[in-house]
Design a protein around this motif. Structure first.
Motif, PDB file in Angstrom:
ATOM      1  N   HIS A  27       0.804  -1.217   0.000  1.00 32.53           N
ATOM      2  CA  HIS A  27       0.000   0.000   0.000  1.00 32.53           C
ATOM      3  C   HIS A  27       0.830   1.256   0.000  1.00 32.53           C
ATOM      4  CE1 HIS A  27      -4.092  -1.350   0.652  1.00 32.53           C
ATOM      5  NE2 HIS A  27      -3.514  -2.406   1.153  1.00 32.53           N
ATOM      6  N   LEU A  28       0.400   2.216  -0.775  1.00 29.26           N
ATOM      7  CA  LEU A  28       0.868   3.574  -0.555  1.00 29.26           C
ATOM      8  C   LEU A  28       0.009   4.201   0.524  1.00 29.26           C
ATOM      9  CD1 LEU A  28       1.642   5.223  -3.950  1.00 29.26           C
ATOM     10  CD2 LEU A  28       3.146   4.876  -2.024  1.00 29.26           C
ATOM     11  N   PHE A  29      -1.292   3.973   0.398  1.00 30.87           N
ATOM     12  CA  PHE A  29      -2.249   4.418   1.421  1.00 30.87           C
ATOM     13  C   PHE A  29      -3.467   3.514   1.298  1.00 30.87           C
ATOM     14  CE2 PHE A  29      -2.900   6.295  -2.500  1.00 30.87           C
ATOM     15  CZ  PHE A  29      -2.022   7.334  -2.714  1.00 30.87           C
ATOM     16  N   MET A  30      -4.264   3.478   2.352  1.00 31.05           N
ATOM     17  CA  MET A  30      -5.469   2.660   2.323  1.00 31.05           C
ATOM     18  C   MET A  30      -6.489   3.325   1.403  1.00 31.05           C
ATOM     19  SD  MET A  30      -4.965   0.029   4.023  1.00 31.05           S
ATOM     20  CE  MET A  30      -6.648  -0.564   3.869  1.00 31.05           C
ATOM     21  N   PHE A  31      -7.364   2.496   0.861  1.00 27.69           N
ATOM     22  CA  PHE A  31      -8.456   3.026   0.048  1.00 27.69           C
ATOM     23  C   PHE A  31      -9.306   3.917   0.937  1.00 27.69           C
ATOM     24  CE2 PHE A  31     -12.355   3.184  -2.267  1.00 27.69           C
ATOM     25  CZ  PHE A  31     -11.947   3.140  -3.572  1.00 27.69           C
ATOM     26  N   SER A  32      -9.476   5.155   0.550  1.00 33.34           N
ATOM     27  CA  SER A  32     -10.212   6.101   1.384  1.00 33.34           C
ATOM     28  C   SER A  32     -11.526   6.483   0.724  1.00 33.34           C
ATOM     29  CB  SER A  32      -9.372   7.345   1.625  1.00 33.34           C
ATOM     30  OG  SER A  32     -10.186   8.453   1.842  1.00 33.34           O
ATOM     31  N   GLU A  33     -12.630   6.243   1.446  1.00 38.03           N
ATOM     32  CA  GLU A  33     -13.937   6.563   0.870  1.00 38.03           C
ATOM     33  C   GLU A  33     -14.123   8.069   0.724  1.00 38.03           C
ATOM     34  OE1 GLU A  33     -15.180   4.600   4.060  1.00 38.03           O
ATOM     35  OE2 GLU A  33     -14.475   2.741   3.161  1.00 38.03           O
ATOM     36  N   ASP A  34     -13.595   8.824   1.698  1.00 39.14           N
ATOM     37  CA  ASP A  34     -13.715  10.281   1.626  1.00 39.14           C
ATOM     38  C   ASP A  34     -13.055  10.816   0.367  1.00 39.14           C
ATOM     39  OD1 ASP A  34     -15.212  10.879   3.769  1.00 39.14           O
ATOM     40  OD2 ASP A  34     -13.742  12.215   4.692  1.00 39.14           O
ATOM     41  N   LEU A  35     -11.833  10.358   0.131  1.00 40.04           N
ATOM     42  CA  LEU A  35     -11.115  10.790  -1.060  1.00 40.04           C
ATOM     43  C   LEU A  35     -11.942  10.522  -2.303  1.00 40.04           C
ATOM     44  CD1 LEU A  35      -8.371  11.741  -2.300  1.00 40.04           C
ATOM     45  CD2 LEU A  35      -7.770   9.338  -2.476  1.00 40.04           C
ATOM     46  N   PHE A  36     -12.534   9.342  -2.342  1.00 34.62           N
ATOM     47  CA  PHE A  36     -13.291   8.948  -3.527  1.00 34.62           C
ATOM     48  C   PHE A  36     -14.576   9.755  -3.673  1.00 34.62           C
ATOM     49  CE2 PHE A  36     -16.497   6.140  -5.491  1.00 34.62           C
ATOM     50  CZ  PHE A  36     -15.940   6.058  -6.747  1.00 34.62           C
ATOM     51  N   PHE A  37     -15.388   9.794  -2.588  1.00 33.12           N
ATOM     52  CA  PHE A  37     -16.706  10.407  -2.713  1.00 33.12           C
ATOM     53  C   PHE A  37     -16.667  11.933  -2.658  1.00 33.12           C
ATOM     54  CE2 PHE A  37     -18.248   6.137  -1.651  1.00 33.12           C
ATOM     55  CZ  PHE A  37     -19.198   6.008  -2.633  1.00 33.12           C
ATOM     56  N   ILE A  38     -15.682  12.507  -1.952  1.00 29.14           N
ATOM     57  CA  ILE A  38     -15.673  13.974  -1.820  1.00 29.14           C
ATOM     58  C   ILE A  38     -14.850  14.631  -2.919  1.00 29.14           C
ATOM     59  CG2 ILE A  38     -14.981  15.900  -0.323  1.00 29.14           C
ATOM     60  CD1 ILE A  38     -15.994  14.503   2.006  1.00 29.14           C
ATOM     61  N   TYR A  39     -13.754  13.982  -3.363  1.00 29.53           N
ATOM     62  CA  TYR A  39     -12.877  14.681  -4.296  1.00 29.53           C
ATOM     63  C   TYR A  39     -12.843  14.098  -5.708  1.00 29.53           C
ATOM     64  CZ  TYR A  39     -11.401  16.716   0.070  1.00 29.53           C
ATOM     65  OH  TYR A  39     -11.411  17.351   1.276  1.00 29.53           O
ATOM     66  N   LEU A  40     -12.940  12.781  -5.857  1.00 27.42           N
ATOM     67  CA  LEU A  40     -12.748  12.207  -7.186  1.00 27.42           C
ATOM     68  C   LEU A  40     -14.040  12.059  -7.982  1.00 27.42           C
ATOM     69  CD1 LEU A  40     -10.136   9.453  -6.270  1.00 27.42           C
ATOM     70  CD2 LEU A  40      -9.705  11.649  -7.348  1.00 27.42           C
ATOM     71  N   LEU A  41     -15.126  11.668  -7.296  1.00 33.95           N
ATOM     72  CA  LEU A  41     -16.364  11.419  -8.019  1.00 33.95           C
ATOM     73  C   LEU A  41     -17.033  12.705  -8.540  1.00 33.95           C
ATOM     74  CD1 LEU A  41     -17.820   8.901  -8.881  1.00 33.95           C
ATOM     75  CD2 LEU A  41     -19.184   8.992  -6.808  1.00 33.95           C
ATOM     76  N   PRO A  42     -17.125  13.784  -7.722  1.00 30.67           N
ATOM     77  CA  PRO A  42     -17.846  14.980  -8.213  1.00 30.67           C
ATOM     78  C   PRO A  42     -17.363  15.517  -9.562  1.00 30.67           C
ATOM     79  CG  PRO A  42     -17.406  15.199  -5.880  1.00 30.67           C
ATOM     80  CD  PRO A  42     -16.687  13.975  -6.333  1.00 30.67           C
ATOM     81  N   PRO A  43     -16.036  15.695  -9.791  1.00 36.70           N
ATOM     82  CA  PRO A  43     -15.662  16.228 -11.108  1.00 36.70           C
ATOM     83  C   PRO A  43     -16.034  15.310 -12.251  1.00 36.70           C
ATOM     84  CG  PRO A  43     -13.702  15.636  -9.827  1.00 36.70           C
ATOM     85  CD  PRO A  43     -14.866  15.582  -8.906  1.00 36.70           C
ATOM     86  N   ILE A  44     -16.004  13.987 -12.028  1.00 33.39           N
ATOM     87  CA  ILE A  44     -16.337  13.054 -13.106  1.00 33.39           C
ATOM     88  C   ILE A  44     -17.806  13.176 -13.471  1.00 33.39           C
ATOM     89  CG2 ILE A  44     -16.500  10.604 -13.702  1.00 33.39           C
ATOM     90  CD1 ILE A  44     -14.087  10.132 -11.883  1.00 33.39           C
ATOM     91  N   ILE A  45     -18.669  13.178 -12.471  1.00 38.36           N
ATOM     92  CA  ILE A  45     -20.110  13.220 -12.744  1.00 38.36           C
ATOM     93  C   ILE A  45     -20.517  14.594 -13.274  1.00 38.36           C
ATOM     94  CG2 ILE A  45     -22.411  12.835 -11.782  1.00 38.36           C
ATOM     95  CD1 ILE A  45     -20.735  10.332 -11.824  1.00 38.36           C
ATOM     96  N   PHE A  46     -19.925  15.655 -12.716  1.00 33.32           N
ATOM     97  CA  PHE A  46     -20.243  16.990 -13.227  1.00 33.32           C
ATOM     98  C   PHE A  46     -19.876  17.105 -14.693  1.00 33.32           C
ATOM     99  CE2 PHE A  46     -19.073  21.288 -14.396  1.00 33.32           C
ATOM    100  CZ  PHE A  46     -20.243  21.953 -14.097  1.00 33.32           C
ATOM    101  N   ASN A  47     -18.692  16.652 -15.038  1.00 36.77           N
ATOM    102  CA  ASN A  47     -18.253  16.739 -16.432  1.00 36.77           C
ATOM    103  C   ASN A  47     -19.167  15.933 -17.343  1.00 36.77           C
ATOM    104  OD1 ASN A  47     -16.264  17.539 -18.456  1.00 36.77           O
ATOM    105  ND2 ASN A  47     -15.865  15.344 -18.566  1.00 36.77           N
ATOM    106  N   ALA A  48     -19.633  14.775 -16.831  1.00 33.18           N
ATOM    107  CA  ALA A  48     -20.558  13.963 -17.626  1.00 33.18           C
ATOM    108  C   ALA A  48     -21.821  14.758 -17.933  1.00 33.18           C
ATOM    109  CB  ALA A  48     -20.889  12.680 -16.891  1.00 33.18           C
ATOM    110  N   GLY A  49     -22.350  15.459 -16.925  1.00 35.48           N
ATOM    111  CA  GLY A  49     -23.536  16.282 -17.147  1.00 35.48           C
ATOM    112  C   GLY A  49     -23.247  17.451 -18.064  1.00 35.48           C
TER     113      GLY A  49
END
Lengths: 551, 551
Positions: free
Chosen positions: A76-98
């Motif tokens: 591991h570099l770091f543990m899988f973090s749900e916060d990182l995923f749901f707060i920072y990575l997912l929003p730009p992807i879904i916004f751009n899709a819209g």
């Protein structure tokens, strides 16, 4: 004094150089991101490999290297973090899709998308949960009913990110909007489902509670959408009112980015579906706000949103790849390799069956009362079924949340579920990712013509660009196929007859009228030309972000 | 079973809605950022208020509201985090400064900038530390020698972010490059100073150790710069080689952003000065990489970097404002308000004296052996002195690190130092921020003419755009003021005589020759036209990012 001095210095040094472990992780991550982008670009010509798979494989390779370098202690570099995923990575992807979605296709297939996303997810969830109870219940894995329901949720979550990478909006717009739209609605369904289960006891389920669940879903869907639309319109209004006459590109871009992110976070604040909200905010922003800013801001926002989404996607695949060699869980599982393989295979089977169980019946239902060229053909149904099979970061995040405590577990059953989830995610992403492109080409060699024939404005893919009258005439001329000889313009068609013949087109027509009469004067949009004095409602030459040619 | 189910549901709910406290903070922050931008825009016409002060005041206002809403318990949304500041907020600001800086002015004043940044910071540090020992030593604050040295470091750190907001690169390019350049070098000095103090005992200081300190500084400066230049050139090379012929804007923008961030993080990885590295990486990227990408990528990167920097700056001021009402420390201090005010006033005085002690002597030193129109006049010296007085987030971060444990302290002396730092930061930012603009206008009403007369190419502010021969002739014609009648072109001027007469211009001339002969063919740069076949060295119409007109 010596100690005091040393501690000062140590403190300041920590400050300026920060925590060195996190510096190492960030540096490595950024390097790997660069490598993924460059290698992905070099492999672009390949008909099989895409950028997601490249990033995933680089992630796995890095995991192996870290494992070897650390002497088998950690991957591991770091543990899988749900916060990182749901707060920072997912929003730009879904916004751009819209922001980049072809709105026409999305809204035309709205009913089908809702059916797939809401009912389909429930069907999938039920089948996977029941299958898990029936099969894993006999395998002595030490799981309880809550775990089985969680398994249902984990594997019912379609990965919109993978879908976006594999399907092309330009080549297969119908499939893209169906599969991706389903993924967006999917999230709302999951939130309602779990909020509801939390409040009620499963043993007390009856028709009243089922009705309340449906009511909850409708409330969540409407309020999330309304919030997204409201914030999108607010951004359009603010920029139109405040910046007219003295534009600043940096401020406009900043306001658009911040309002987009605000829509996601405020939805989460009110316990709504951030994914739905940010998606609709993206649609509204591309329809109004984007047209109220300067040309430079348009270019900048269009490419910045796409770049952020691209980097976030690449990062997710890299991250999932690096986390795949979670040696702690593999070690727990290693004494029963057969069980682990068996569980993964069963889960994959359940995912296949669970998806088939709603795609084919709901497609047939959706084809009911439609003209032949608008029906979803069998080949298309297979593609929809196949291309929504991928499970990704959402499944990983849910599995880590359910089966580990802060990322760690020593319980055999839980470790098996984690390693099986990783196996399913890697297998489905790589195999589906590799096969989908060739499959789409094989099943639909004439996909471009097919998609065109499904569009109501065959000659004008950029139909929103044409003035209202043209579009209006064309819309109804194209429909009245037997009345071609009649050259009279259709000025006041019977709205009731129209609604019965083709509801989505009628809605579209009235929406356009309403948009031009009330929305655009207030919120700007296409035809709103900053700086240039003159008629603000005259159509401008600027294109939709989604329909502009990519350079 | 009931409990299991509930915990599943709770877990999934936590997942999809994330930690609600952090959602609240992020939502509030983004809302305040939007408000700051909009209000800052509305107040733009005001000759006093600028965007930094708006954000600072909004931050303080929010702090008061939180204090009232929480019944006097807390004024914090979150504690001041050094990681957030040094890892996420500072890099985009410094990179953008390098990317948009007028390179000519920066390199022409290189020697003066180095003197101000290195020797000046040391002088300031020494005076503030000695002053603190002499005055606070008698005040029974319970501080030790380490604390006094830390105070010297805290208040010797010029805040480059404030400087960037208050001085205008276009109106006062000389002052901007001096004060800002000093701020960049300042960081390197601080790192060397503290690394050195850590390794040596203060009692053993002698000339050999002083020499080693100087050697360390030179090593740090050169290696940080080299790393920045290397990564900048690498990005130019990668984009030129890989993307030629099939550009993708999203990939180009992603690579540029990631490589820029990589330069900062890799410098931190090797214990170098990330600020110096990312600054020089920005300069190289604007000189080479930016010219190798498509027109859309140019517009996008230029505005994206500026927007990110703008948002980060606004956020820092908001953050400092919100943190100003750190009620815990104010409460500890509240029983001795006189002491607190006295300490703040003394610190402000020391900052004023410490800065005066190097600005005026070093300016006189730098004026030595310069032509009259290149000298730093007395009015300019006052402006340099005044506009570098602001202390900001760097001082706050250092103070929190030195005088608190994870943001908390109950020790009276430490609490006084924290509240005094906050007072000095707020006072210097607001007062200096309010007064600097009018002061610059008052002292240098003809600042535009003045800056133009200091430039060697009066008629061509975009001098890099003209082909080599023009610039070359003009450079030496402008210099040979007595030889105007002589119309012969200066083809091979005596390089030794040139070097003695005007070293910086000579270096510039040879650098241009070297750049055109070796660097541009390898790394692209101005004149490199992607896509268009033809002579790749022909000057194109594209402008430097720094010299393009703002829309």
């Amino acid at each position: 004094m010596g100690i005091d001095l040393r501690s000062v210095v140590e403190a300041v040094r920590n400050l300026t150089t920060s925590d060195h472990a996190s510096v190492v992780s960030i540096t490595l991550c950024v390097t790997l991101l660069c490598a993924s982008i460059v290698i992905g670009h070099l492999l672009e010509e390949s008909p099989w490999i895409n950028e997601s798979i490249t990033a995933l494989l680089i992630g796995v390779g890095t995991g192996v290297m870290i494992l070897l370098l650390s002497g088998g202690k950690s991957s591991h570099l770091f543990m899988f973090s749900e916060d990182l995923f749901f707060i920072y990575l997912l929003p730009p992807i879904i916004f751009n899709a819209g922001f980049q979605v072809k709105k026409k296709h999305f809204f035309r297939n709205f009913a089908t998308i809702m059916m797939f996303g809401a009912i389909g997810t429930l069907v999938s969830f039920t089948i996977i949960s029941l299958g898990a109870i029936a099969i894993f219940g006999k395998m002595d894995l030490g799981l309880v009913v809550g775990d089985y329901l969680a398994i249902g949720a984990i594997f019912a979550a379609t990965d919109s990110v993978c879908t976006l990478q594999v399907l092309s909006q330009d080549e297969t717009p119908l499939l893209y909007s169906l599969v991706f739209g389903e993924g967006v609605v999917n999230d709302a369904t999951a939130v309602v489902l779990f909020n509801a289960i939390q409040d009620f006891d499963l043993s007390r389920i009856n028709s009243a509670i089922a009705l309340q669940l449906i009511g909850d879903f409708i409330y969540l869907f409407i309020s999330s959408t309304a919030l997204g639309v409201f914030l999108g319109l607010l951004s359009a209004y603010v920029i139109k009112k405040l910046y007219f006459g003295r534009h600043s590109t940096d401020r406009e871009v900043a306001i658009m980015m911040l309002m987009a992110y605000l829509s996601y976070m405020s939805a989460e604040l009110f316990y709504l579906s951030g994914i739905l909200t940010v998606f609709f905010c993206g649609i509204v922003m591309s329809h109004y706000t984007w047209h109220n800013v300067t040309q430079n801001s348009r270019v900048t926002t269009k490419h910045t949103f796409a770049t952020m989404s691209f980097v976030a996607e690449t990062f997710i695949f890299l991250y999932v790849g690096m986390d795949a060699l979670d040696i702690e869980k593999w070690r727990v599982v290693s004494d029963s390799p057969k069980t682990s393989i068996k569980v993964s295979a069963i889960l994959l089977g359940l995912v296949l069956v669970g998806r088939a169980a709603f795609v084919f019946p709901l497609s047939i239902l959706s084809n009911f009362n439609k003209s032949p060229h608008e029906k979803i053909g069998f080949k298309q149904q297979i593609t929809i079924w196949w291309s929504g099979l991928m499970r990704g970061a959402v499944s990983m995040a849910l599995a880590y949340n359910q089966f580990t405590k802060a990322g760690h577990t020593q319980v055999r059953g839980n470790a098996i579920m984690i390693t099986s989830t990783i196996t399913v995610v890697l297998f489905s992403t790589v195999v589906c990712g590799l096969i989908t492109k060739p499959l789409v080409r094989f099943l639909m060699p004439s996909s471009k013509e097919l998609s065109r024939s499904m569009s109501s404005e065959p000659g004008t893919p950029k139909s929103f660009a044409v003035p209202l009258l043209d579009s209006h005439c064309e819309l109804f001329n194209g429909q009245a196929s037997g009345a071609h000889g009649d050259q009279q313009p259709v000025v006041h068609p019977s709205s009731l007859r129209m609604l019965l013949t083709n509801p989505s087109r009628t809605i579209h027509y009235y929406w356009r009228k309403f948009d031009d009469a009330y929305m655009r004067p207030a919120f700007g949009g296409r035809g709103f030309v900053p700086y240039v004095p003159g008629s603000p409602t005259e159509p401008s030459v600027h294109e939709w972000p989604a329909e502009e040619a990519k350079d």
